[in-house]
Design a protein around this motif. Structure first.
Motif, mmCIF file in Angstrom:
data_model
loop_
_atom_site.group_PDB
_atom_site.id
_atom_site.type_symbol
_atom_site.label_atom_id
_atom_site.label_comp_id
_atom_site.label_asym_id
_atom_site.label_seq_id
_atom_site.Cartn_x
_atom_site.Cartn_y
_atom_site.Cartn_z
ATOM 1 N N THR A 2 14.658 -31.744 23.987
ATOM 2 C CA THR A 2 13.413 -32.318 23.401
ATOM 3 C C THR A 2 13.282 -31.523 21.935
ATOM 4 O O THR A 2 13.424 -30.079 21.927
ATOM 5 N N ARG A 7 7.779 -31.536 20.992
ATOM 6 C CA ARG A 7 6.926 -30.791 21.967
ATOM 7 C C ARG A 7 5.515 -30.555 21.165
ATOM 8 O O ARG A 7 4.628 -30.489 22.050
ATOM 9 N N GLY A 21 3.274 -25.375 25.650
ATOM 10 C CA GLY A 21 3.693 -25.792 24.585
ATOM 11 C C GLY A 21 3.873 -24.744 23.494
ATOM 12 O O GLY A 21 4.835 -24.294 22.684
#
Length: 408
Positions: A2, A7, A21
Motif C-alpha cells: 500500500t 493510506r 492510519g
C-alpha cells in the motif's frame, strides 16, 4: 504494498480508522511520507480555492472545526499556492486576505516542510503528522461553494469597477466611515460612541442613496448588478450574531443567507451597501461585546448557566433594538432625500423609489440563483431578563439611526 497516498485516502474515506492510519504513517519512512502528505494537503486546499473558498474563509472554518495550528497550516498552504501565479493573475482581494493572514513561505523546501514545522512548533514527528492528517479530514468534509472572487490564475481585469460589474466604492468615504467607527469603538464615553457611529451610518446611507439617484437621472446608465460577500460569523452565539448581521444588512438594502455550519453568512447587495454592512456590523459587535462585558453578572461554576443565558439574551435584545433604530434611520434618510426643499441632493420619489425597488429585485434574483432553497431561521429564546434589559440599554447607547439628523 500500500502506498502512502493510498493510506491517506483510506483514512479520509473511512476504510481504515484514523488512529491506525496515523500509526502506519508514523512508522513509514519520512522520505516517503512527508512529500505525499504535504502534496495531498496542498491539493486539497487548491481544490477548495478553485471551488469558491477564499483564504480567510478556509482559515476560519478550520480554526473552528479543528485546532489553531491546523489553521496555521492553511496559512502556509496559501503562501505555497501563491508561488505558482504571477502577481497579475491574482485578484487583489484574494492577495489582501493572504497578507492579512500573514501568509509567507518561511520553510526552506517542501521536502523539509514537516521537519522544519516540528522544530518551529517544538513538537515531535507524530504530533505534526496528527495535525496534518487531521486537517485533511476537515478539508475532505467541505463542499464547493459559490465563487465570489476569481481564484489565483484567473484573468484579473485591469480596471475593476466591481467583481460583478457594479460601481466602484468611494475609497475616501470608506476611510471616513472607518475612522468614525474606530473612534466609536475606542471611546469610553457612550455619548461619543453614539455620535461617531451615527455619523458613520449617515455617511453610508447618503452615499448609497446618491448612487441610486445618479442611476435614476442617467439617461443611459452603465450596467450595475448585485454582488455578494461572505462575512464570518464566529462562535459563541453564532445564531444571535447572524441575526445582528441580517438586521444591519436589511437596513442597508442588502439580504443575507446564513450558513452556520460553514461559519459565515453571505450578504447580497451593491458594493456601496455591502461595504457599509461589513464595517457597521464589525463595529456593532465590538460595541456590543464591550457593553456586555461591563454589564454581565459574575461567572464561575455556579453562575455559568446564568452567564450564558445573560449573554444570549443580551445579544437578542441588542439586535431587536438596533433593528428598530436602523429602520428609523433608513426612513429618515429617505425622507431627507425625497422630501420638500431645494438642492442637488433632492429627488422626486417617483424617480428614486422605482430605482430602489428595481435594485432590490436584482439583489433577490441573485440570491435566489445562488441559494435556490433556503429555510427561515427560528428566533432565539430569551431566558434572562437582566440580559434583555442590558442589551436594549446598550443598543440605545449605540444610537445608530435616530440621531442622524442631529449629528451632522
Amino acid at each position: 504494498m500500500t502506498s502512502v497516498r493510498e493510506r491517506i485516502r483510506a483514512v479520509l474515506a473511512g476504510a481504515i480508522d484514523y488512529e491506525s492510519g496515523l500509526d502506519a504513517l508514523a512508522v513509514a519512512r519520512s522520505t516517503e511520507v512527508d512529500p505525499e502528505l504535504v502534496a495531498v494537503k496542498d491539493e486539497a486546499c487548491a481544490r477548495l480555492w478553485r471551488g469558491g473558498w477564499q483564504p480567510a474563509e478556509l482559515h476560519r472554518v478550520v480554526a473552528r472545526r479543528g485546532q489553531p495550528r491546523q489553521a496555521d497550516l492553511v496559512t502556509d498552504a496559501v503562501a505555497g499556492y501563491l508561488r505558482q501565479f504571477p502577481a497579475g493573475t491574482v485578484d487583489p482581494r484574494w492577495r489582501a486576505q493572504a497578507e492579512f493572514l500573514g501568509a509567507q513561505v518561511w520553510w526552506s523546501s517542501d521536502a523539509r516542510y514537516l521537519d522544519e514545522l516540528a522544530a518551529r512548533w517544538r513538537l515531535d514527528r507524530v504530533a505534526v503528522l496528527d495535525l496534518v492528517l487531521g486537517l485533511l479530514v476537515i478539508l475532505s468534509t467541505l463542499p464547493p461553494i459559490e465563487v465570489l472572487l476569481p481564484p489565483p490564475g484567473s484573468p484579473v481585469p485591469g480596471d475593476r469597477p466591481d467583481a460583478a460589474g457594479s460601481s466602484r466604492v468611494d475609497a475616501r468615504l470608506l476611510d471616513r466611515v472607518r475612522a468614525l467607527l474606530a473612534k466609536a469603538e475606542s471611546t469610553t464615553f457612550p455619548a461619543e460612541a453614539e455620535t461617531y457611529t451615527a455619523k458613520a451610518q449617515e455617511l453610508a446611507t447618503r452615499h448609497s442613496l446618491d448612487e441610486a439617484l445618479l442611476a435614476a437621472r442617467c439617461a443611459d446608465p452603465a450596467p450595475v448588478v448585485p454582488y455578494a460577500r461572505r462575512i464570518g460569523v464566529d462562535h459563541p452565539h453564532e445564531k444571535e450574531k447572524a441575526s445582528l448581521l441580517d438586521v444591519v444588512a436589511r437596513a442597508n438594502r442588502c439580504h443575507t443567507v446564513s450558513s452556520p455550519e460553514l461559519a459565515f453568512s453571505t450578504v447580497f447587495g451593491f458594493d456601496t451597501d455591502i461595504e457599509a454592512v461589513d464595517l457597521l456590523y464589525t463595529s456593532l459587535l465590538v460595541q456590543a461585546h464591550r457593553a456586555m462585558a461591563r454589564a454581565e453578572p459574575p461567572g464561575g461554576k455556579a453562575g455559568r448557566r446564568r452567564l450564558k443565558a445573560f449573554r444570549q439574551s443580551f445579544l437578542v435584545a441588542f439586535t431587536v433594538r438596533i433593528d428598530e433604530r436602523l429602520t428609523e434611520a433608513a426612513q429618515l434618510a429617505l425622507a431627507q432625500v425625497t422630501g420638500p426643499g431645494e438642492g442637488t441632493g433632492r429627488a422626486d420619489p417617483a424617480d428614486l423609489l422605482p430605482v430602489l425597488a428595481a435594485r432590490d429585485e436584482q439583489i433577490r434574483d441573485t440570491m435566489r440563483r445562488v441559494f435556490p432553497h433556503t429555510v427561515r431561521a427560528r428566533g432565539s429564546r430569551v431566558d434572562s431578563r437582566e440580559g434583555w434589559e442590558s442589551g436594549r440599554q446598550a443598543a440605545d447607547r449605540a444610537t445608530l439611526p435616530t440621531d442622524t439628523g442631529r449629528h451632522s
